[in-house]
Design an enzyme around this catalytic site. Structure first.
Site, PDB file in Angstrom:
ATOM      1  N   ASN A   7      -5.028 -18.643  15.638  1.00  0.00           N
ATOM      2  CA  ASN A   7      -6.369 -18.897  15.093  1.00  0.00           C
ATOM      3  C   ASN A   7      -6.971 -17.553  14.691  1.00  0.00           C
ATOM      4  O   ASN A   7      -7.358 -16.763  15.548  1.00  0.00           O
ATOM      5  CB  ASN A   7      -7.225 -19.582  16.171  1.00  0.00           C
ATOM      6  CG  ASN A   7      -8.628 -19.901  15.682  1.00  0.00           C
ATOM      7  OD1 ASN A   7      -8.999 -19.587  14.558  1.00  0.00           O
ATOM      8  ND2 ASN A   7      -9.418 -20.536  16.538  1.00  0.00           N
ATOM      9  N   ARG A  92      -4.615 -22.723  12.784  1.00  0.00           N
ATOM     10  CA  ARG A  92      -5.889 -23.378  12.522  1.00  0.00           C
ATOM     11  C   ARG A  92      -6.363 -22.918  11.144  1.00  0.00           C
ATOM     12  O   ARG A  92      -6.494 -21.726  10.889  1.00  0.00           O
ATOM     13  CB  ARG A  92      -6.913 -22.962  13.563  1.00  0.00           C
ATOM     14  CG  ARG A  92      -8.254 -23.556  13.247  1.00  0.00           C
ATOM     15  CD  ARG A  92      -9.363 -22.906  13.994  1.00  0.00           C
ATOM     16  NE  ARG A  92     -10.608 -23.573  13.652  1.00  0.00           N
ATOM     17  CZ  ARG A  92     -11.784 -22.999  13.732  1.00  0.00           C
ATOM     18  NH1 ARG A  92     -11.892 -21.766  14.144  1.00  0.00           N
ATOM     19  NH2 ARG A  92     -12.874 -23.661  13.397  1.00  0.00           N
ATOM     20  N   HIS A 181     -14.600 -29.451  12.974  1.00  0.00           N
ATOM     21  CA  HIS A 181     -14.193 -29.779  14.354  1.00  0.00           C
ATOM     22  C   HIS A 181     -13.234 -30.976  14.386  1.00  0.00           C
ATOM     23  O   HIS A 181     -13.111 -31.651  15.414  1.00  0.00           O
ATOM     24  CB  HIS A 181     -15.407 -30.165  15.235  1.00  0.00           C
ATOM     25  CG  HIS A 181     -16.348 -29.052  15.544  1.00  0.00           C
ATOM     26  ND1 HIS A 181     -17.719 -29.232  15.592  1.00  0.00           N
ATOM     27  CD2 HIS A 181     -16.129 -27.752  15.834  1.00  0.00           C
ATOM     28  CE1 HIS A 181     -18.304 -28.088  15.892  1.00  0.00           C
ATOM     29  NE2 HIS A 181     -17.361 -27.170  16.044  1.00  0.00           N
ATOM     30  N   ARG A 242     -27.563 -22.341  14.544  1.00  0.00           N
ATOM     31  CA  ARG A 242     -27.758 -23.071  13.279  1.00  0.00           C
ATOM     32  C   ARG A 242     -28.852 -24.108  13.445  1.00  0.00           C
ATOM     33  O   ARG A 242     -28.943 -24.763  14.486  1.00  0.00           O
ATOM     34  CB  ARG A 242     -26.465 -23.767  12.844  1.00  0.00           C
ATOM     35  CG  ARG A 242     -25.314 -22.833  12.578  1.00  0.00           C
ATOM     36  CD  ARG A 242     -24.147 -23.604  11.952  1.00  0.00           C
ATOM     37  NE  ARG A 242     -22.940 -22.805  11.945  1.00  0.00           N
ATOM     38  CZ  ARG A 242     -21.838 -23.117  12.632  1.00  0.00           C
ATOM     39  NH1 ARG A 242     -21.773 -24.230  13.349  1.00  0.00           N
ATOM     40  NH2 ARG A 242     -20.788 -22.336  12.577  1.00  0.00           N
ATOM     41  N   GLU A 385      -8.140 -27.847  21.508  1.00  0.00           N
ATOM     42  CA  GLU A 385      -7.755 -27.762  20.101  1.00  0.00           C
ATOM     43  C   GLU A 385      -6.396 -27.085  19.935  1.00  0.00           C
ATOM     44  O   GLU A 385      -5.613 -27.453  19.059  1.00  0.00           O
ATOM     45  CB  GLU A 385      -8.842 -27.033  19.308  1.00  0.00           C
ATOM     46  CG  GLU A 385     -10.109 -27.888  19.219  1.00  0.00           C
ATOM     47  CD  GLU A 385     -11.357 -27.128  18.816  1.00  0.00           C
ATOM     48  OE1 GLU A 385     -11.642 -27.082  17.623  1.00  0.00           O
ATOM     49  OE2 GLU A 385     -12.052 -26.593  19.701  1.00  0.00           O
TER      50      GLU A 385
END
Ligand code: ADP
Length: 398
Positions: A7, A92, A181, A242, A385
Site C-alpha cells: 500500500n 491497494r 473503502h 473532512r 483490508e
C-alpha cells in the site's frame, strides 16, 4: 506460498507478507518519508518481534521495496529463503474509475487504465503506480495484482451514482459517485456471510466503516447498491478532518465573500474541517470524547452531529433495502468505541435498535452487539483490508 500486500502513499510504502492459504501474517511494516535522503524510516515486525532498522536512504519506492525485500531474505530478520518465494504482489489502488469492477492481474493495458484514473485521484493513484512499478522492477517474474478501493461500489445502479449535473459533465469529466473503502466494505460483508454460513449473495447489510475517513454502504444481496462517499472521499458523514455533506454553495460564498482560493477551500474542507475543524481540538475521536467528558460543549455538540449524521445514513439505507440482516460497525472508531456505537443507535429511535451493554463494551472479535429485542441485529466486525487484498490476489493467481 506468500503474498506481499503493498500500500503506497506518495512518501510511504506499507507492506504485509501473508502466507496463503493459512493467512498467517509473516511480516509487516512500513518505509516512511521516502524521498528524504537518509531520513526514510523503516520499521517492521516478524512473528510479533519489532525490528527497527531505523533511518535508511530510500530516494524512491523502488529503493524502498528493495530494502524491504532484503530485510525479509537476509540476516537475522530473514523470514524467506529467497525473494522468489513471493508468489504475487497485491497492491491497494485507490481509484479504478468505471473500468474496474473487480481486482485484476496488472498488464500494460491495466497500467494505462490506472494512469487514466490519476485525473480522478491525483493524490493517490500516482503513488500506487509508483509502488507497482517498483515491484515490477524488483521482481520482474512475479505477478502484480491491483485491488481497487472503488471496485466493490461499481455495482451501484445509475440512480445511486449519478449527480444531477449537466449530463456532459459525466460524459466528459466522469463526474459521478464512485465510493471508497470498498475493500473494507467487501471484507466485512464476506465475513458476516461466512459467520451466518450463507453465501454473500444471501445477505443485505448496512456496513459502517468509521475511522479517520468514514463511509457507509448499503449492501443488497452481497453487492454495494449505495455508499456515502462520492466523486471523492469528501462526501458523506463527518470525518476526522473532512466536512462530509455540505451545501456546495458554501464554496462559492467563501470564494466571493472571503476571497479564498479554490486551493485553500479544498484544503480547508479536506484537512481542517470535520471533528478537528468544528471542535478546534483534534481529528482523533478519542481526544474529542475526552474533551466532551470534561464538559467541553463544542466537543459534546460535535459528537452529537457526528452520530446524528451517521444515524441518518443508516436509516436511509435501511429504508432502501427490502430487509436488513445486520448493521455492521468496523474500522478504528466502529470497532473500538462502544460509546460512539451507542450514541449512533440512540440517534435513530425509529429503527428500534437495542444494544446489549456487555457485548457493546467488549473488544476484539467479530460479534453481535445488539440485544434480542433489537429490530435489526447490530454487529462489530474488525476489518482487515490487507487480508482482503491477499485473498483477492491469491484467488487471481491460484
Ligand atoms: P484510518 O482511517 O486512518 O485507517 P482508523 O480506522 O485506524 O483510521 O481509525 C482511526 C480513528 O479511530 C481515530 O479517530 C481514533 O481516535 C479512533 N479510535 C481508535 N481507538 C479508539 C477507541 N478506543 N475509542 C474511540 N475511538 C478510537
Amino acid at each position: 506460498m506468500y503474498i506481499m500486500v503493498v500500500n503506497c502513499g506518495s512518501s510511504s510504502l506499507k507492506f504485509q507478507l501473508i502466507a496463503v492459504p493459512s493467512e498467517e501474517v509473516i511480516a509487516k511494516g512500513m518505509v516512511d518519508r521516502i524521498g528524504q535522503i537518509k531520513a526514510a524510516q523503516f520499521l517492521y515486525a516478524t512473528n510479533g518481534t519489532q525490528h527497527a532498522p531505523g533511518a535508511i536512504s530510500a530516494r524512491n519506492h523502488t529503493e524502498a521495496i528493495n530494502y524491504v525485500l532484503d530485510a525479509l531474505t537476509s540476516g537475522a530478520t530473514a523470514v524467506l529463503r529467497a525473494k522468489e518465494e513471493i508468489a504475487a504482489f497485491g497492491h491497494r489502488v485507490v481509484h479504478g474509475g468505471e473500468q474496474f469492477t473487480a481486482s485484476v492481474i496488472i498488464t500494460d493495458a491495466v497500467l494505462r487504465c490506472i494512469e487514466e484514473c490519476c485525473a480522478l485521484a491525483p493524490l493517490h493513484n500516482p503513488a500506487n503506480l509508483a509502488g507497482i512499478r517498483a515491484c515490477q522492477q524488483a521482481l520482474p517474474a512475479v505477478p502484480n495484482i491491483a485491488v481497487f478501493d472503488t471496485a466493490f461500489h461499481q455495482s451501484m445502479p445509475p440512480q445511486a451514482y449519478h449527480y444531477a449535473l449537466p449530463y456532459e459533465y459525466y460524459q466528459r469529466d466522469r463526474i459521478r459517485r464512485y465510493g471508497f473503502h470498498g475493500t473494507s466494505h467487501r471484507y466485512v460483508t464476506q465475513t458476516f456471510a461466512a459467520l451466518m454460513k450463507q453465501p454473500a449473495r444471501a445477505v443485505n447489510l448496512v456496513t459502517c466503516h468509521l475511522g479517520n475517513g468514514s463511509s457507509l454502504t448499503a449492501v443488497l444481496q452481497g453487492h454495494s447498491v449505495d455508499t456515502s462517499m462520492g466523486f471523492t472521499p469528501l462526501q458523506g458523514v463527518i470525518m476526522g478532518t473532512r466536512c462530509g455533506d455540505i451545501d456546495p454553495a458554501v464554496v462559492f460564498h467563501l470564494m466571493t465573500n472571503d476571497g479564498l482560493s479554490a486551493e485553500t477551500i479544498n484544503a480547508v474542507l479536506n484537512k481542517k474541517s470535520g471533528l478537528l475543524g468544528f471542535t478546534g481540538i483534534s481529528s482523533d475521536m478519542r481526544d474529542v470524547q475526552t474533551a466532551a467528558a470534561q464538559g467541553n460543549q463544542r466537543a459534546l455538540l460535535a459528537l452529537d452531529m457526528w452520530a446524528y449524521g451517521i444515524a441518518k445514513y443508516i436509516a436511509a439505507y435501511v429504508a432502501i433495502l427490502p430487509r436488513t440482516d445486520a448493521i455492521i460497525f468496523t474500522a478504528g472508531i466502529g470497532e473500538n468505541s462502544g460509546a460512539a456505537r451507542a450514541l449512533i443507535c440512540a440517534k435513530a429511535p425509529g429503527l428500534g435498535l437495542a444494544l446489549d451493554a456487555d457485548a457493546n463494551a467488549g473488544r476484539g472479535a467479530a460479534r453481535q452487539i445488539s440485544a434480542p429485542g433489537s429490530r435489526i441485529p447490530v454487529w462489530v466486525i474488525p476489518t482487515n483490508e490487507e487480508l482482503e487484498i491477499a485473498r483477492e490476489t491469491y484467488e487471481l493467481i491460484a
